[in-house]
Design a protein around this motif. Structure first.
Motif, PDB file in Angstrom:
ATOM      1  N   VAL A 188       0.864  -1.177   0.000  1.00  0.00           N
ATOM      2  CA  VAL A 188       0.000   0.000   0.000  1.00  0.00           C
ATOM      3  C   VAL A 188       0.905   1.233   0.000  1.00  0.00           C
ATOM      4  CG1 VAL A 188      -1.771   1.304   1.216  1.00  0.00           C
ATOM      5  CG2 VAL A 188      -1.779  -1.207   1.297  1.00  0.00           C
ATOM      6  N   TYR A 189       0.685   2.085  -0.967  1.00  0.00           N
ATOM      7  CA  TYR A 189       1.459   3.318  -1.094  1.00  0.00           C
ATOM      8  C   TYR A 189       0.553   4.521  -0.862  1.00  0.00           C
ATOM      9  CZ  TYR A 189       5.522   0.988  -3.115  1.00  0.00           C
ATOM     10  OH  TYR A 189       6.630   0.211  -3.303  1.00  0.00           O
ATOM     11  N   TRP A 190       1.137   5.549  -0.283  1.00  0.00           N
ATOM     12  CA  TRP A 190       0.425   6.815  -0.113  1.00  0.00           C
ATOM     13  C   TRP A 190       1.238   7.939  -0.744  1.00  0.00           C
ATOM     14  CZ3 TRP A 190      -4.314   7.975   2.203  1.00  0.00           C
ATOM     15  CH2 TRP A 190      -4.968   6.900   2.814  1.00  0.00           C
ATOM     16  N   TYR A 191       0.515   8.735  -1.505  1.00  0.00           N
ATOM     17  CA  TYR A 191       1.070   9.946  -2.097  1.00  0.00           C
ATOM     18  C   TYR A 191       0.149  11.097  -1.706  1.00  0.00           C
ATOM     19  CZ  TYR A 191       4.355   7.669  -5.308  1.00  0.00           C
ATOM     20  OH  TYR A 191       5.406   6.985  -5.849  1.00  0.00           O
ATOM     21  N   ARG A 192       0.668  12.308  -1.832  1.00  0.00           N
ATOM     22  CA  ARG A 192      -0.203  13.466  -1.686  1.00  0.00           C
ATOM     23  C   ARG A 192       0.131  14.483  -2.766  1.00  0.00           C
ATOM     24  NH1 ARG A 192       1.693  16.726   3.776  1.00  0.00           N
ATOM     25  NH2 ARG A 192       3.665  17.578   2.957  1.00  0.00           N
ATOM     26  N   GLN A 193      -0.848  15.338  -3.057  1.00  0.00           N
ATOM     27  CA  GLN A 193      -0.660  16.362  -4.067  1.00  0.00           C
ATOM     28  C   GLN A 193      -1.204  17.677  -3.514  1.00  0.00           C
ATOM     29  OE1 GLN A 193      -2.613  15.732  -7.863  1.00  0.00           O
ATOM     30  NE2 GLN A 193      -1.127  17.024  -8.903  1.00  0.00           N
ATOM     31  N   ILE A 194      -0.268  18.554  -3.222  1.00  0.00           N
ATOM     32  CA  ILE A 194      -0.631  19.905  -2.808  1.00  0.00           C
ATOM     33  C   ILE A 194      -1.047  20.672  -4.051  1.00  0.00           C
ATOM     34  CG2 ILE A 194       0.281  22.035  -1.790  1.00  0.00           C
ATOM     35  CD1 ILE A 194       2.105  20.186  -0.079  1.00  0.00           C
ATOM     36  N   HIS A 195      -2.002  21.552  -3.895  1.00  0.00           N
ATOM     37  CA  HIS A 195      -2.597  22.253  -5.022  1.00  0.00           C
ATOM     38  C   HIS A 195      -1.546  22.779  -6.002  1.00  0.00           C
ATOM     39  CE1 HIS A 195      -5.517  24.412  -7.310  1.00  0.00           C
ATOM     40  NE2 HIS A 195      -4.929  25.567  -7.092  1.00  0.00           N
ATOM     41  N   SER A 196      -1.738  22.407  -7.279  1.00  0.00           N
ATOM     42  CA  SER A 196      -0.914  22.895  -8.387  1.00  0.00           C
ATOM     43  C   SER A 196       0.511  22.350  -8.388  1.00  0.00           C
ATOM     44  CB  SER A 196      -0.840  24.426  -8.403  1.00  0.00           C
ATOM     45  OG  SER A 196      -2.113  24.984  -8.587  1.00  0.00           O
ATOM     46  N   GLN A 197       0.803  21.389  -7.527  1.00  0.00           N
ATOM     47  CA  GLN A 197       2.141  20.792  -7.520  1.00  0.00           C
ATOM     48  C   GLN A 197       2.075  19.338  -7.975  1.00  0.00           C
ATOM     49  OE1 GLN A 197       4.229  21.295  -3.806  1.00  0.00           O
ATOM     50  NE2 GLN A 197       3.487  23.384  -3.518  1.00  0.00           N
ATOM     51  N   GLY A 198       3.238  18.760  -8.252  1.00  0.00           N
ATOM     52  CA  GLY A 198       3.286  17.342  -8.582  1.00  0.00           C
ATOM     53  C   GLY A 198       3.077  16.499  -7.341  1.00  0.00           C
ATOM     54  N   PRO A 199       2.595  15.263  -7.504  1.00  0.00           N
ATOM     55  CA  PRO A 199       2.413  14.376  -6.355  1.00  0.00           C
ATOM     56  C   PRO A 199       3.728  14.109  -5.635  1.00  0.00           C
ATOM     57  CG  PRO A 199       1.226  13.543  -8.251  1.00  0.00           C
ATOM     58  CD  PRO A 199       2.085  14.686  -8.733  1.00  0.00           C
ATOM     59  N   GLN A 200       3.608  13.823  -4.355  1.00  0.00           N
ATOM     60  CA  GLN A 200       4.769  13.586  -3.502  1.00  0.00           C
ATOM     61  C   GLN A 200       4.582  12.257  -2.787  1.00  0.00           C
ATOM     62  OE1 GLN A 200       4.917  16.180  -0.088  1.00  0.00           O
ATOM     63  NE2 GLN A 200       7.120  15.876   0.218  1.00  0.00           N
ATOM     64  N   TYR A 201       5.564  11.393  -2.876  1.00  0.00           N
ATOM     65  CA  TYR A 201       5.534  10.109  -2.163  1.00  0.00           C
ATOM     66  C   TYR A 201       5.578  10.360  -0.662  1.00  0.00           C
ATOM     67  CZ  TYR A 201       7.566   5.972   0.048  1.00  0.00           C
ATOM     68  OH  TYR A 201       7.832   4.933   0.892  1.00  0.00           O
ATOM     69  N   ILE A 202       4.732   9.618   0.098  1.00  0.00           N
ATOM     70  CA  ILE A 202       4.737   9.780   1.549  1.00  0.00           C
ATOM     71  C   ILE A 202       5.332   8.556   2.231  1.00  0.00           C
ATOM     72  CG2 ILE A 202       3.327  10.147   3.611  1.00  0.00           C
ATOM     73  CD1 ILE A 202       1.211  11.439   1.810  1.00  0.00           C
ATOM     74  N   ILE A 203       4.727   7.388   1.992  1.00  0.00           N
ATOM     75  CA  ILE A 203       5.082   6.206   2.757  1.00  0.00           C
ATOM     76  C   ILE A 203       4.482   4.986   2.077  1.00  0.00           C
ATOM     77  CG2 ILE A 203       3.035   6.168   4.265  1.00  0.00           C
ATOM     78  CD1 ILE A 203       4.960   5.685   6.645  1.00  0.00           C
ATOM     79  N   HIS A 204       4.999   3.800   2.367  1.00  0.00           N
ATOM     80  CA  HIS A 204       4.373   2.571   1.902  1.00  0.00           C
ATOM     81  C   HIS A 204       4.593   1.460   2.910  1.00  0.00           C
ATOM     82  CE1 HIS A 204       8.487   1.726   0.484  1.00  0.00           C
ATOM     83  NE2 HIS A 204       8.146   0.454   0.462  1.00  0.00           N
ATOM     84  N   GLY A 205       3.780   0.405   2.810  1.00  0.00           N
ATOM     85  CA  GLY A 205       3.913  -0.719   3.723  1.00  0.00           C
ATOM     86  C   GLY A 205       3.275  -1.961   3.154  1.00  0.00           C
ATOM     87  N   LEU A 206       3.631  -3.115   3.718  1.00  0.00           N
ATOM     88  CA  LEU A 206       3.075  -4.398   3.289  1.00  0.00           C
ATOM     89  C   LEU A 206       2.118  -4.934   4.342  1.00  0.00           C
ATOM     90  CD1 LEU A 206       3.048  -6.640   1.158  1.00  0.00           C
ATOM     91  CD2 LEU A 206       4.943  -7.716   2.408  1.00  0.00           C
ATOM     92  N   LYS A 207       2.613  -5.188   5.549  1.00  0.00           N
ATOM     93  CA  LYS A 207       1.715  -5.645   6.609  1.00  0.00           C
ATOM     94  C   LYS A 207       2.089  -5.109   7.982  1.00  0.00           C
ATOM     95  CE  LYS A 207       3.972 -10.168   6.308  1.00  0.00           C
ATOM     96  NZ  LYS A 207       3.707 -11.606   6.169  1.00  0.00           N
ATOM     97  N   ASN A 208       3.322  -4.673   8.130  1.00  0.00           N
ATOM     98  CA  ASN A 208       3.704  -4.074   9.396  1.00  0.00           C
ATOM     99  C   ASN A 208       3.421  -2.579   9.365  1.00  0.00           C
ATOM    100  OD1 ASN A 208       4.730  -6.521  10.373  1.00  0.00           O
ATOM    101  ND2 ASN A 208       6.618  -6.198   9.256  1.00  0.00           N
TER     102      ASN A 208
END
Lengths: 112, 112
Positions: free
Chosen positions: A33-53
């Motif tokens: 599971v990956y999480w990204y975020r996109q602040i208005h008018s900017q490119g997406p930014q990688y936040i964090i990822h995980g499998l089960k822990n």
């Protein structure tokens, strides 16, 4: 890719924890599971990822349920700069390609 | 490190004109991607490249061509622009097979 479902929008007071949920009930054993975020008018930014822990880094924490059918991204002390669209993605890792499929995400609004 | 840069930042074209968007990365990443984002929607993959001299189609490749002559550069071309190509274009790069992608700031293209 596993289908992910997120709320359309959420809000949070500045300084409080923001908890963003994501359902991925069809996720398979080798899909992270990956999480990204996109602040208005900017490119997406990688936040964090995980499998089960559970995972934590300088930006956020990721809590994945034991059955892996849902997860929660936690921003422990939200600031106004955390206002953004947050995307939860579960790409199929059987392919050697790093392709990501972005949905509509959750619009998080942090208010003062 | 500049990360991922995109040129130009803004452009207005008339229907039928052509143009090339340039993406450059200085992280020595193998993979590069072009996405488009329309208002209120998530990102959609146009084309991608898994190495110098190789390209492949993504979800919405029609009307676009790409080239990857150098590892650090990925070019997106519009041969005959149409109003439906009005969008924000994002370039991204990653290590081979990785899902942690690094995005550029975007190019806002308007076709009249």
């Amino acid at each position: 890719d596993a289908k992910t479902t997120q709320p359309t929008s959420m809000d949070c007071a500045e300084g409080r924890a923001a908890n963003l949920p994501c359902n991925h009930s069809t996720i398979s054993g080798n899909e992270y599971v990956y999480w990204y975020r996109q602040i208005h008018s900017q490119g997406p930014q990688y936040i964090i990822h995980g499998l089960k822990n559970n995972e934590t880094n300088e930006m956020a924490s990721l809590i994945i349920t034991e059955d892996r059918k849902s997860s929660t991204l936690i921003l422990p002390h939200a600031t106004l700069r955390d206002t953004a669209v947050y995307y939860c993605i579960a790409p199929y890792r059987g392919s050697t390609l790093g392709r990501l499929y972005f949905g509509r995400g959750t619009q998080l609004t942090v208010w003062p | 490190n500049a990360g991922v840069t995109q040129t130009p930042k803004f452009r207005v074209l008339k229907t039928g004109q052509s143009m090339t968007l340039l993406c450059a990365q200085d992280m020595n990443h193998e993979y590069m991607y072009w996405y488009r984002q329309d208002p209120g929607m998530g990102l959609r993959l146009i084309h991608y490249s898994v190495g110098e001299g190789t390209t492949a189609k993504g979800e919405v490749p029609d009307g676009y061509n790409v080239s990857r002559l150098k590892k650090q550069n990925f070019l997106l071309g519009l041969e005959s622009a149409a109003p439906s190509q009005t969008s924000v274009y994002f370039c991204a790069s990653s290590r081979a097979g990785a899902y942690e992608q690094y995005f550029g700031p975007g190019t806002r293209l308007t076709v009249t």
